[in-house]
Design a protein around this motif. Structure first.
Motif, mmCIF file in Angstrom:
data_model
loop_
_atom_site.group_PDB
_atom_site.id
_atom_site.type_symbol
_atom_site.label_atom_id
_atom_site.label_comp_id
_atom_site.label_asym_id
_atom_site.label_seq_id
_atom_site.Cartn_x
_atom_site.Cartn_y
_atom_site.Cartn_z
ATOM 1 N N TYR A 67 0.682 -1.219 -0.136
ATOM 2 C CA TYR A 67 0.027 0.265 0.034
ATOM 3 C C TYR A 67 0.947 1.278 0.182
ATOM 4 O O TYR A 67 0.472 2.364 -0.430
ATOM 5 C CB TYR A 67 -0.921 -0.135 1.217
ATOM 6 C CG TYR A 67 -1.835 1.204 1.368
ATOM 7 C CD1 TYR A 67 -2.943 1.285 0.648
ATOM 8 C CD2 TYR A 67 -1.537 2.199 1.886
ATOM 9 C CE1 TYR A 67 -3.669 2.273 0.714
ATOM 10 C CE2 TYR A 67 -2.100 3.399 2.261
ATOM 11 C CZ TYR A 67 -3.250 3.426 1.714
ATOM 12 O OH TYR A 67 -4.256 4.648 1.666
ATOM 13 N N LEU A 68 2.029 1.214 0.610
ATOM 14 C CA LEU A 68 2.836 2.407 0.798
ATOM 15 C C LEU A 68 3.835 2.385 -0.361
ATOM 16 O O LEU A 68 4.344 3.500 -0.605
ATOM 17 C CB LEU A 68 3.834 2.372 2.181
ATOM 18 C CG LEU A 68 3.074 2.476 3.395
ATOM 19 C CD1 LEU A 68 4.080 2.568 4.694
ATOM 20 C CD2 LEU A 68 2.673 3.859 3.718
ATOM 21 N N GLN A 69 3.838 1.264 -0.904
ATOM 22 C CA GLN A 69 5.120 1.312 -1.911
ATOM 23 C C GLN A 69 4.900 2.462 -3.077
ATOM 24 O O GLN A 69 5.955 3.479 -3.297
ATOM 25 C CB GLN A 69 5.158 0.010 -2.813
ATOM 26 C CG GLN A 69 6.307 -0.060 -3.763
ATOM 27 C CD GLN A 69 6.281 -1.528 -4.287
ATOM 28 O OE1 GLN A 69 5.499 -2.227 -3.847
ATOM 29 N NE2 GLN A 69 7.279 -1.830 -5.287
ATOM 30 N N PRO A 70 3.911 2.914 -3.648
ATOM 31 C CA PRO A 70 3.884 4.227 -4.738
ATOM 32 C C PRO A 70 4.260 5.411 -3.991
ATOM 33 O O PRO A 70 4.930 6.224 -4.486
ATOM 34 C CB PRO A 70 2.257 4.120 -4.777
ATOM 35 C CG PRO A 70 1.575 2.605 -4.827
ATOM 36 C CD PRO A 70 2.628 2.319 -3.571
ATOM 37 N N SER A 71 3.782 5.795 -2.853
ATOM 38 C CA SER A 71 4.370 6.656 -2.014
ATOM 39 C C SER A 71 5.832 6.749 -1.744
ATOM 40 O O SER A 71 6.706 7.899 -2.093
ATOM 41 C CB SER A 71 3.939 6.979 -0.608
ATOM 42 O OG SER A 71 2.183 7.141 -0.895
ATOM 43 N N VAL A 72 6.444 5.738 -1.492
ATOM 44 C CA VAL A 72 7.776 5.457 -1.173
ATOM 45 C C VAL A 72 8.784 5.695 -2.610
ATOM 46 O O VAL A 72 9.558 6.450 -2.675
ATOM 47 C CB VAL A 72 8.339 4.258 -0.578
ATOM 48 C CG1 VAL A 72 9.436 4.057 -0.688
ATOM 49 C CG2 VAL A 72 7.489 3.974 0.730
ATOM 50 N N ASP A 73 8.071 5.064 -3.700
ATOM 51 C CA ASP A 73 8.766 5.267 -5.023
ATOM 52 C C ASP A 73 8.869 6.926 -5.117
ATOM 53 O O ASP A 73 9.832 7.265 -5.717
ATOM 54 C CB ASP A 73 7.930 4.725 -6.003
ATOM 55 C CG ASP A 73 8.026 3.027 -5.834
ATOM 56 O OD1 ASP A 73 9.003 2.701 -5.426
ATOM 57 O OD2 ASP A 73 7.354 2.286 -6.443
ATOM 58 N N ARG A 74 7.810 7.258 -5.060
ATOM 59 C CA ARG A 74 7.663 8.887 -5.531
ATOM 60 C C ARG A 74 8.616 9.778 -4.427
ATOM 61 O O ARG A 74 9.408 10.487 -4.957
ATOM 62 C CB ARG A 74 6.333 9.702 -5.071
ATOM 63 C CG ARG A 74 5.299 9.225 -6.184
ATOM 64 C CD ARG A 74 4.046 9.972 -5.999
ATOM 65 N NE ARG A 74 3.262 9.916 -4.835
ATOM 66 C CZ ARG A 74 2.348 8.987 -4.611
ATOM 67 N NH1 ARG A 74 2.031 8.022 -5.630
ATOM 68 N NH2 ARG A 74 1.703 8.964 -3.506
ATOM 69 N N VAL A 75 8.741 9.414 -3.259
ATOM 70 C CA VAL A 75 9.639 9.960 -2.273
ATOM 71 C C VAL A 75 11.127 9.745 -2.883
ATOM 72 O O VAL A 75 11.776 10.882 -2.759
ATOM 73 C CB VAL A 75 9.765 9.496 -0.732
ATOM 74 C CG1 VAL A 75 10.612 10.168 -0.151
ATOM 75 C CG2 VAL A 75 8.158 9.941 -0.201
ATOM 76 N N LEU A 76 11.201 8.631 -3.040
ATOM 77 C CA LEU A 76 12.761 8.246 -3.523
ATOM 78 C C LEU A 76 13.209 8.910 -4.981
ATOM 79 O O LEU A 76 14.364 9.431 -5.299
ATOM 80 C CB LEU A 76 12.860 6.612 -3.701
ATOM 81 C CG LEU A 76 12.911 5.892 -2.342
ATOM 82 C CD1 LEU A 76 13.082 4.514 -2.444
ATOM 83 C CD2 LEU A 76 14.041 6.434 -1.421
#
Length: 301
Positions: A67-76
């Motif tokens: 669930y968090l992965q898309p947000s983490v990808d954007r941050v990175l």
């Protein structure tokens, strides 16, 4: 109280998600396996939920992590963009420069200088605003522009300036009788209609004095604000003019010819910038680049 997330923790999370093991993730990140395990352990404590399930020897991200992965990808990705941008700034390949200049420069010398400067700096953007000297001074004092190219500058406590004297030449249409001369003097222009700058300009005052000292009448025909306008008119055969060689060279392929003017009568350009506004590295580099572009036209006297 939750610990503050660290970018390295998110990088470890995504590395394990992609590779399915701590060993492979450690190799990708260039750190030890214990370091990756510690990053994940701290991240679990911060999130408050489990990050991975072990299935058939692989670490599989939990539904919470997915669930968090898309947000983490954007941050990175954003952090990568910031890192790349900062590197470009350090290497003088990114930034924005606001330049104010005399109208003639916007269409003659400056475009070539800007083109050569931006060629290897795709991340650099510019604003170029042409106007009269009085307005350029206002912009420098008000810190609205990073760099200005002007003339007739008499100094101001809020503006830092560097003066550059450039050669002047007599311009006329190709095949004019003046082409037979190696240099042009006021005496050679006794019967010519003269196109000249504003009567209140310093340059016109010195030009008028040169004619007076040679006992030659300056046959004023057309008064203009910019040397580029004088070049355009000279091409059309309405008169001759004394202008900066810096401007004249840009019209030789359009029917303009010129010869050195004597006596020595340099045109002074002022390179200005606000005193209190700290210039960016890219701005300083552009100022030097522009200054170097004038070397071929500087007077030797």
């Amino acid at each position: 109280m939750r610990q503050t997330l660290r970018i390295r923790q998110l990088e470890a999370l995504m590395a394990v998600t992609t590779n399915g093991s701590v060993t492979a993730a450690a190799a990708d990140l260039g750190v030890s396996q214990p370091a990756v395990s510690r990053l994940l352990s701290d991240l679990e404590k911060s999130f408050g939920f489990q990050l991975f399930d072990r299935r058939k020897g692989r670490l599989v991200p939990t539904q919470e992590v997915r669930y968090l992965q898309p947000s983490v990808d954007r941050v990175l990705e954003l952090m990568k963009q910031i890192s790349d941008a900062s590197q470009n700034i350090t290497q003088r390949k990114a930034g924005h420069i606001r330049v104010a200049c005399l109208p003639g420069f916007a269409t003659s010398h400056l475009p070539d200088v800007v083109a050569s400067f931006l060629k290897d700096r795709p991340g650099v953007t510019m604003t170029i605003e042409p106007d009269r000297p009085e307005r350029i001074l206002e912009w420098m004092v008000g810190e609205q522009y990073d760099f200005g190219i002007t003339d007739g500058f008499n100094g101001h406590p809020g503006v830092e300036s560097r003066n550059v004297d450039v050669r002047t030449v007599c311009v006329f249409p190709k095949n004019h009788a003046l082409e037979n001369l190696s240099e042009v003097t006021p005496s050679d222009l006794a019967d010519e209609n003269i196109i000249h700058t504003r009567r209140d300009s310093d340059f016109f005052g010195r030009l008028s004095k040169a004619f007076q000292q040679a006992n030659v009448t300056l046959n004023s025909h057309i008064e203009v604000r910019q040397f580029t306008a004088a070049c355009e008119l000279a091409i059309k055969g309405v008169g001759v003019s004394i202008v900066s060689e810096l401007d004249a060279v840009h019209y030789t392929d359009r029917g303009l010819s010129y010869r050195p003017f004597k006596p020595f009568l340099p045109h002074t350009l002022s390179l200005v910038r606000p005193v209190l506004k700290q210039p960016s590295l890219i701005t300083l580099e552009f100022i030097e680049h522009f200054s170097e572009s004038l070397n071929a036209f500087r007077t030797l006297a």
